[in-house]
Design a protein around this motif. Structure first.
Motif, PDB file in Angstrom:
ATOM      1  N   ASP A  10       0.830  -1.222   0.000  1.00 11.13           N
ATOM      2  CA  ASP A  10       0.000   0.000   0.000  1.00 11.13           C
ATOM      3  C   ASP A  10       0.855   1.259   0.000  1.00 11.13           C
ATOM      4  O   ASP A  10       0.490   2.271  -0.605  1.00 11.13           O
ATOM      5  N   ASN A  11       2.001   1.205   0.632  1.00  6.39           N
ATOM      6  CA  ASN A  11       2.891   2.363   0.703  1.00  6.39           C
ATOM      7  C   ASN A  11       3.407   2.718  -0.705  1.00  6.39           C
ATOM      8  O   ASN A  11       3.455   3.879  -1.088  1.00  6.39           O
ATOM      9  N   ASP A  12       3.777   1.698  -1.477  1.00  8.99           N
ATOM     10  CA  ASP A  12       4.243   1.920  -2.851  1.00  8.99           C
ATOM     11  C   ASP A  12       3.130   2.501  -3.713  1.00  8.99           C
ATOM     12  O   ASP A  12       3.365   3.422  -4.499  1.00  8.99           O
ATOM     13  N   SER A  13       1.931   1.990  -3.571  1.00 12.38           N
ATOM     14  CA  SER A  13       0.796   2.490  -4.349  1.00 12.38           C
ATOM     15  C   SER A  13       0.512   3.951  -4.021  1.00 12.38           C
ATOM     16  O   SER A  13       0.263   4.770  -4.913  1.00 12.38           O
ATOM     17  N   ARG A  14       0.561   4.302  -2.711  1.00  6.93           N
ATOM     18  CA  ARG A  14       0.312   5.676  -2.294  1.00  6.93           C
ATOM     19  C   ARG A  14       1.373   6.612  -2.876  1.00  6.93           C
ATOM     20  O   ARG A  14       1.055   7.673  -3.417  1.00  6.93           O
ATOM     21  N   LEU A  15       2.639   6.226  -2.811  1.00  8.65           N
ATOM     22  CA  LEU A  15       3.717   7.059  -3.356  1.00  8.65           C
ATOM     23  C   LEU A  15       3.543   7.259  -4.872  1.00  8.65           C
ATOM     24  O   LEU A  15       3.766   8.350  -5.400  1.00  8.65           O
ATOM     25  N   PHE A  16       3.134   6.218  -5.549  1.00  5.03           N
ATOM     26  CA  PHE A  16       2.929   6.312  -7.000  1.00  5.03           C
ATOM     27  C   PHE A  16       1.808   7.298  -7.322  1.00  5.03           C
ATOM     28  O   PHE A  16       1.955   8.170  -8.172  1.00  5.03           O
ATOM     29  N   ARG A  17       0.677   7.197  -6.613  1.00  7.97           N
ATOM     30  CA  ARG A  17      -0.453   8.101  -6.861  1.00  7.97           C
ATOM     31  C   ARG A  17      -0.084   9.555  -6.554  1.00  7.97           C
ATOM     32  O   ARG A  17      -0.486  10.468  -7.251  1.00  7.97           O
ATOM     33  N   GLU A  18       0.709   9.768  -5.500  1.00 10.63           N
ATOM     34  CA  GLU A  18       1.141  11.124  -5.160  1.00 10.63           C
ATOM     35  C   GLU A  18       2.063  11.686  -6.248  1.00 10.63           C
ATOM     36  O   GLU A  18       1.989  12.864  -6.591  1.00 10.63           O
ATOM     37  N   ALA A  19       2.943  10.849  -6.793  1.00  9.25           N
ATOM     38  CA  ALA A  19       3.876  11.312  -7.822  1.00  9.25           C
ATOM     39  C   ALA A  19       3.158  11.596  -9.136  1.00  9.25           C
ATOM     40  O   ALA A  19       3.484  12.554  -9.841  1.00  9.25           O
ATOM     41  N   ILE A  20       2.161  10.833  -9.470  1.00  9.46           N
ATOM     42  CA  ILE A  20       1.447  10.989 -10.731  1.00  9.46           C
ATOM     43  C   ILE A  20       0.423  12.117 -10.636  1.00  9.46           C
ATOM     44  O   ILE A  20       0.252  12.889 -11.569  1.00  9.46           O
ATOM     45  N   GLY A  21      -0.238  12.228  -9.557  1.00 10.09           N
ATOM     46  CA  GLY A  21      -1.276  13.248  -9.420  1.00 10.09           C
ATOM     47  C   GLY A  21      -2.601  12.746  -9.958  1.00 10.09           C
ATOM     48  O   GLY A  21      -2.822  11.547 -10.163  1.00 10.09           O
ATOM     49  N   ASP A  22      -3.498  13.710 -10.202  1.00 12.83           N
ATOM     50  CA  ASP A  22      -4.814  13.345 -10.715  1.00 12.83           C
ATOM     51  C   ASP A  22      -4.705  12.846 -12.143  1.00 12.83           C
ATOM     52  O   ASP A  22      -3.957  13.383 -12.952  1.00 12.83           O
ATOM     53  N   VAL A  23      -5.465  11.860 -12.446  1.00 15.74           N
ATOM     54  CA  VAL A  23      -5.510  11.313 -13.799  1.00 15.74           C
ATOM     55  C   VAL A  23      -6.938  11.345 -14.294  1.00 15.74           C
ATOM     56  O   VAL A  23      -7.883  11.308 -13.516  1.00 15.74           O
ATOM     57  N   ARG A  24      -7.072  11.455 -15.599  1.00 17.86           N
ATOM     58  CA  ARG A  24      -8.397  11.391 -16.192  1.00 17.86           C
ATOM     59  C   ARG A  24      -8.325  10.451 -17.382  1.00 17.86           C
ATOM     60  O   ARG A  24      -7.304  10.385 -18.076  1.00 17.86           O
ATOM     61  N   PRO A  25      -9.367   9.716 -17.600  1.00 16.48           N
ATOM     62  CA  PRO A  25      -9.339   8.765 -18.721  1.00 16.48           C
ATOM     63  C   PRO A  25      -9.317   9.514 -20.056  1.00 16.48           C
ATOM     64  O   PRO A  25      -9.911  10.584 -20.200  1.00 16.48           O
ATOM     65  N   MET A  26      -8.597   8.958 -21.009  1.00 19.48           N
ATOM     66  CA  MET A  26      -8.532   9.549 -22.344  1.00 19.48           C
ATOM     67  C   MET A  26      -9.747   9.127 -23.149  1.00 19.48           C
ATOM     68  O   MET A  26     -10.257   8.021 -22.995  1.00 19.48           O
TER      69      MET A  26
END
Length: 180
Positions: A10-26
């Motif tokens: 879960d820690n890795d997933s949280r760090l990834f989401r924080e680094a990427i930011g908000d995403v929206r589907p194309m």
């Protein structure tokens, strides 16, 4: 060696989401329509067919250059004729070859001797020597072809030789079977 897939906590997933930011589907993009391909047409065949009548009227070859009766063949005494037949039919696999084009007689003689010695040392049994057809040898005939014939007949390690099959060089090359 078995590779292990790293586990994602879960820690890795949280760090990834924080680094990427908000995403929206194309939104889906439509592929451009495929243009119909033209039917294949044999343009070169038509050009070749059109050139046949003109080409057939030309005599741009010397009938003396035809390969009738120029074949080399030799079988050392004490060996069955079947070996020479097999060699002529291409039933032995050529393991090495040497090209004598552009060489003078002395260089060709040394090259043949060195080549056959190296092949014997490496355990190679069937070789091809490309001597050429001697088309530029003028009145004296094919020099390297005659030299190759004489040299091979004198060597004790040569069991048999014959002019190569057309797809292997025809009368411009000789296939040689060496003692095992």
């Amino acid at each position: 060696m078995k590779r292990r897939t790293p586990t994602i906590d879960d820690n890795d997933s949280r760090l990834f989401r924080e680094a990427i930011g908000d995403v929206r589907p194309m939104s889906e993009v439509e592929a451009p329509p495929e243009r119909p391909r033209p039917a294949p047409y044999p343009h070169m065949r038509d050009a070749d067919e059109a050139a046949v009548p003109a080409d057939s009227m030309l005599m741009d070859f010397d009938p003396a250059d035809l390969e009738v009766g120029e074949e080399l063949s030799y079988l050392r005494d004490g060996y069955p004729p079947k070996i020479l037949k097999q060699l002529k039919r291409g039933q032995f696999s050529i393991q090495a070859d040497v090209d004598l084009h552009q060489m003078n007689a002395a260089a060709a003689q040394m090259t043949i001797a060195d080549f056959l010695a190296e092949c014997r040392h490496e355990g190679i049994r069937c070789v091809r020597i490309i001597h050429g057809k001697g088309l530029r040898s003028k009145a004296q005939g094919p020099v390297l072809k005659g030299l190759t014939d004489r040299l091979l007949r004198r060597r004790d390690d040569v069991v048999a030789f014959a002019s190569a099959r057309p797809m292997q060089g025809g009368t411009g090359a000789v296939v040689v079977l060496l003692k095992a």
